[in-house]
Design an enzyme around this catalytic site. Structure first.
Site, PDB file in Angstrom:
ATOM      1  CG  LEU A  14      -2.002  -1.079   1.242  1.00 55.30           C
ATOM      2  CD1 LEU A  14      -2.681  -1.128   2.601  1.00 55.30           C
ATOM      3  CD2 LEU A  14      -3.010  -0.864   0.126  1.00 55.30           C
ATOM      4  CD  GLU A  15       2.445   3.938   3.613  1.00 55.88           C
ATOM      5  OE1 GLU A  15       3.024   4.905   3.064  1.00 55.88           O
ATOM      6  OE2 GLU A  15       1.449   4.089   4.330  1.00 55.88           O
ATOM      7  N   GLY A  16       4.156   1.444  -0.925  1.00 60.78           N
ATOM      8  CA  GLY A  16       5.165   1.504  -1.972  1.00 60.78           C
ATOM      9  C   GLY A  16       6.466   1.991  -1.364  1.00 60.78           C
TER      10      GLY A  16
END
Length: 140
Positions: A14-16
């Site tokens: 989700l964050e990358g």
């Protein structure tokens, strides 16, 4: 309690991971790695993948402790990990809002999406994220 592997993998996806500092629209601080942000991060700063992992682990320790201390329910590993991901993204105030508006452990599942955040620049992405966190929360 610690974030489990499923939660860590979800949070990372989700964050990358960006190894060059960037600033999100509406933010005052720069961000780097997996969403690490503080006043020491400068424009154009670069880090290695290993440094990004170190930042993430250090940041997660704070959020794990906060969620564990401020959750009023007994949680399984997936529920806890989903809430750590949620809090990592929304911050302590967001988690407090979620808990203040939750009466039961079952309500918490629906409220993860209901209290998606407030940054309308990223509303659709945040709602998609909350749905993924809810799915992890609902996994026994």
């Amino acid at each position: 309690m610690k974030i489990n592997e499923a939660g860590l993998n979800l949070l990372k996806s989700l964050e990358g991971c960006k190894l060059i500092a960037y600033k999100l629209k509406g933010e005052t601080k720069y961000t780097i790695g997996y969403g690490h942000s503080d006043s020491s991060i400068k424009k154009g700063q670069t880090i290695t993948q290993a440094q990004a992992e170190e930042y993430l682990i250090a940041d997660l320790e704070k959020f794990e402790k906060y969620v564990e201390k401020n959750t009023k329910f007994n949680l399984n590993g997936n529920q806890f990990s989903a809430l750590v991901s949620y809090t990592y993204n929304r911050g302590y105030k967001g988690f407090k809002e979620l808990m203040n508006n939750t009466k039961t452990v079952s309500d918490l599942s629906d409220n993860i999406v209901k209290y998606w955040g407030s940054n309308t620049n990223y509303k659709s992405a945040l709602i998609k994220r909350r749905k993924k966190e809810k799915a992890l929360y609902d996994t026994p």
